[in-house]
Design a protein around this motif. Structure first.
Motif, mmCIF file in Angstrom:
data_model
loop_
_atom_site.group_PDB
_atom_site.id
_atom_site.type_symbol
_atom_site.label_atom_id
_atom_site.label_comp_id
_atom_site.label_asym_id
_atom_site.label_seq_id
_atom_site.Cartn_x
_atom_site.Cartn_y
_atom_site.Cartn_z
ATOM 1 N N MET A 231 48.871 48.458 27.108
ATOM 2 C CA MET A 231 48.850 49.822 27.633
ATOM 3 C C MET A 231 48.361 49.852 29.074
ATOM 4 O O MET A 231 48.968 50.485 29.948
ATOM 5 C CB MET A 231 47.938 50.704 26.779
ATOM 6 C CG MET A 231 48.430 50.981 25.382
ATOM 7 S SD MET A 231 47.196 51.976 24.493
ATOM 8 C CE MET A 231 47.973 52.099 22.882
ATOM 9 N N ALA A 232 47.231 49.170 29.321
ATOM 10 C CA ALA A 232 46.661 49.161 30.666
ATOM 11 C C ALA A 232 47.564 48.411 31.635
ATOM 12 O O ALA A 232 47.832 48.866 32.753
ATOM 13 C CB ALA A 232 45.269 48.534 30.634
ATOM 14 N N ASN A 233 48.057 47.253 31.204
ATOM 15 C CA ASN A 233 48.871 46.418 32.090
ATOM 16 C C ASN A 233 50.169 47.114 32.480
ATOM 17 O O ASN A 233 50.627 46.983 33.628
ATOM 18 C CB ASN A 233 49.170 45.090 31.399
ATOM 19 C CG ASN A 233 49.771 44.070 32.335
ATOM 20 O OD1 ASN A 233 49.098 43.555 33.224
ATOM 21 N ND2 ASN A 233 51.055 43.784 32.157
ATOM 22 N N ASP A 234 50.749 47.875 31.563
ATOM 23 C CA ASP A 234 51.983 48.589 31.879
ATOM 24 C C ASP A 234 51.766 49.635 32.975
ATOM 25 O O ASP A 234 52.729 50.055 33.644
ATOM 26 C CB ASP A 234 52.540 49.268 30.623
ATOM 27 C CG ASP A 234 53.261 48.286 29.711
ATOM 28 O OD1 ASP A 234 53.565 47.167 30.164
ATOM 29 O OD2 ASP A 234 53.507 48.648 28.538
ATOM 30 N N GLN A 235 50.518 50.049 33.152
ATOM 31 C CA GLN A 235 50.190 51.000 34.214
ATOM 32 C C GLN A 235 49.618 50.315 35.450
ATOM 33 O O GLN A 235 49.123 50.992 36.372
ATOM 34 C CB GLN A 235 49.182 52.034 33.685
ATOM 35 C CG GLN A 235 49.672 52.822 32.482
ATOM 36 C CD GLN A 235 50.945 53.588 32.771
ATOM 37 O OE1 GLN A 235 51.063 54.231 33.822
ATOM 38 N NE2 GLN A 235 51.912 53.513 31.855
ATOM 39 N N GLY A 236 49.651 48.986 35.449
ATOM 40 C CA GLY A 236 49.118 48.240 36.579
ATOM 41 C C GLY A 236 47.608 48.235 36.636
ATOM 42 O O GLY A 236 47.014 48.015 37.704
ATOM 43 N N LEU A 237 46.953 48.458 35.485
ATOM 44 C CA LEU A 237 45.492 48.538 35.437
ATOM 45 C C LEU A 237 44.910 47.308 34.748
ATOM 46 O O LEU A 237 45.532 46.718 33.862
ATOM 47 C CB LEU A 237 45.067 49.804 34.692
ATOM 48 C CG LEU A 237 45.566 51.116 35.292
ATOM 49 C CD1 LEU A 237 45.192 52.294 34.403
ATOM 50 C CD2 LEU A 237 45.018 51.300 36.701
ATOM 51 N N LYS A 302 57.197 40.467 31.382
ATOM 52 C CA LYS A 302 56.566 41.052 32.572
ATOM 53 C C LYS A 302 56.712 40.119 33.777
ATOM 54 O O LYS A 302 56.966 40.577 34.903
ATOM 55 C CB LYS A 302 55.090 41.337 32.304
ATOM 56 C CG LYS A 302 54.824 42.385 31.227
ATOM 57 C CD LYS A 302 55.398 43.741 31.573
ATOM 58 C CE LYS A 302 54.598 44.438 32.672
ATOM 59 N NZ LYS A 302 55.032 45.839 32.876
ATOM 60 N N VAL A 403 45.898 41.750 35.348
ATOM 61 C CA VAL A 403 47.183 42.402 35.534
ATOM 62 C C VAL A 403 48.287 41.367 35.740
ATOM 63 O O VAL A 403 48.146 40.430 36.528
ATOM 64 C CB VAL A 403 47.148 43.374 36.725
ATOM 65 C CG1 VAL A 403 48.526 43.988 36.962
ATOM 66 C CG2 VAL A 403 46.127 44.473 36.486
#
Length: 404
Positions: A231-237, A302, A403
């Protein structure tokens, strides 16, 4: 049929069947180090020879010196001869219980192994099932032995140690013991009382579920962390930055693990055993499997979106299923490798501990010849690398964020 009468004496206190493996060997040498006379029976002749030479067939912190000490004291022997089973007052069975290619457990594995050496059982022995078993297997073993006319007490005492920490946790963790009668419970508790003062008593059915619940709970926690990572990685977080912040001085979040490959010979397998036990209605367990087993493909996808992967040489650092281990059983590093072999130009793999894979390269070679790196097993020595190419580091081992 049993080979002797109930009043026979035994010249070994404990015989560990499957005692050359990751679970059985630490247990055997722990008993021997506490003064018991211990025999190991294992089918693996090379493992037996290695043990008798004073070396371990695998990596286990702090175990080599204990092994050498008990061998020198004459309290440990190892053999491929099953007749050693007849010499032990207590017989502890530790064999692998994997699921098959359809993710179905084999409830016959332990009874089948016992039937192969049943002629060596003797009246008056205590048989301890140590392997993780499908619920109901303990009762099946009790019925098997009773049907053979063998007067052997049966207990189920599951192991709960973490690989690599056996020589600490065998003595520090509570030991669950289970049996059908108070007398057998006391007998099993007395045996494991040589290792720990903390004994927890359950019925066999309760103990079988307790072991499966233990490993499945860990697997689900890892899946939750990996889902949060996605979830976080998909938002670049950076998930690890978020995790550290939310857990800071906040005890209710202190047990949230970091992201990473959740693999090995136990967690996935035992989750699937529990799923089978519930007639495949264990939705949470199956969801955890999809998350954890899907992480390698997610990372590759990714990376493929970010880099021209088809023209890159990708280096995988760490092929063991976890850090500071040489065990590649069910390692997701190899799943990652298979995916990359199809999508990348080439794949180079390394691991400082794994010795059973002839295709591994040195760390220096992988660092010098890779266009992109992935840290798959977070071995401590990788913390000191200074790569000049991009690194996918879901563990945040290098401290540069997670990330991808």
């Amino acid at each position: 049929m049993p080979t002797d009468s109930p009043d026979s004496t035994f010249d070994l206190d404990v015989v560990v069947v499957g005692g050359g493996g990751h679970v059985g060997l630490p247990l055997a040498i722990a008993f021997a180090d506490r003064g018991l006379r211990v025999g190991i029976y294992d089918l693996n002749e090379l493992a037996v020879k290695t043990i008798l030479s004073g070396e371990l067939p695998f990596r286990e912190d702090g175990a080599t010196e204990v092994l050498q000490r008990v061998l020198a004291a004459g309290r440990l022997e190892a053999t491929v001869d099953p007749s050693v089973v007849s010499r032990g007052e207590h017989v502890v069975v530790v064999i692998g219980t994997p699921v098959d290619e359809h993710l179905n457990p084999d409830p016959h594995a332990v009874p089948r192994a016992l039937s192969e050496c049943r002629q060596h059982f003797r009246h008056g022995q205590l048989l301890v099932l140590r392997s993780t078993v499908y619920p109901g297997v303990t009762q099946r073993v009790e019925k098997l032995l009773a049907g053979e006319g063998i007067d052997v007490d049966v207990a189920f005492c599951p192991e709960r140690i973490a690989e690599g920490k056996a020589m600490e946790e065998l003595f520090s963790l509570p030991q669950i013991v289970s049996a059908r009668t108070p007398e057998v419970l006391a007998r099993a508790g007395s045996l494991f009382g040589h290792l720990t003062d903390s004994i927890v008593e359950l019925s066999p059915e309760e103990a079988e579920l307790a072991k499966l619940f233990t490993n499945t709970w860990r697997y689900i926690k890892f899946a939750a962390a990996n889902q949060f990572y996605v979830m976080a990685n998909d938002q670049g977080l950076d998930f690890d930055r978020i995790r550290n912040a939310l857990a800071h001085d906040y005890p209710r979040a202190a047990d949230m693990p970091g992201a990473g490959f959740a693999a090995g010979p136990c967690l996935f397998k035992d989750t699937m055993q529990l799923a089978a036990f519930t007639d495949n209605s264990f939705i949470l367990g199956h969801s955890a499997m999809l998350v954890n087993e899907g992480l390698p493909l997610y990372l590759v996808s990714k990376l493929e979106a970010k880099y021209d992967l088809a023209n890159l040489r990708v280096g995988i650092l760490g092929m063991a299923f976890k850090s500071e281990s040489d065990d590649i059983r069910s390692s997701l590093s190899y799943k990652l490798k298979r995916i990359l072999e199809f999508r990348a130009r080439s794949v180079l793999c390394t691991d400082p501990y794994v010795s059973v894979d002839a295709n591994l390269e040195t760390l220096e070679h992988v660092l010098a010849n890779s266009d992109l790196l992935i840290i798959a097993a977070p071995h401590k020595q990788y913390r000191d690398i200074r790569p000049t190419v991009p690194v996918a580091d879901v563990w945040n081992l290098l401290g540069q964020g997670t990330v991808v």
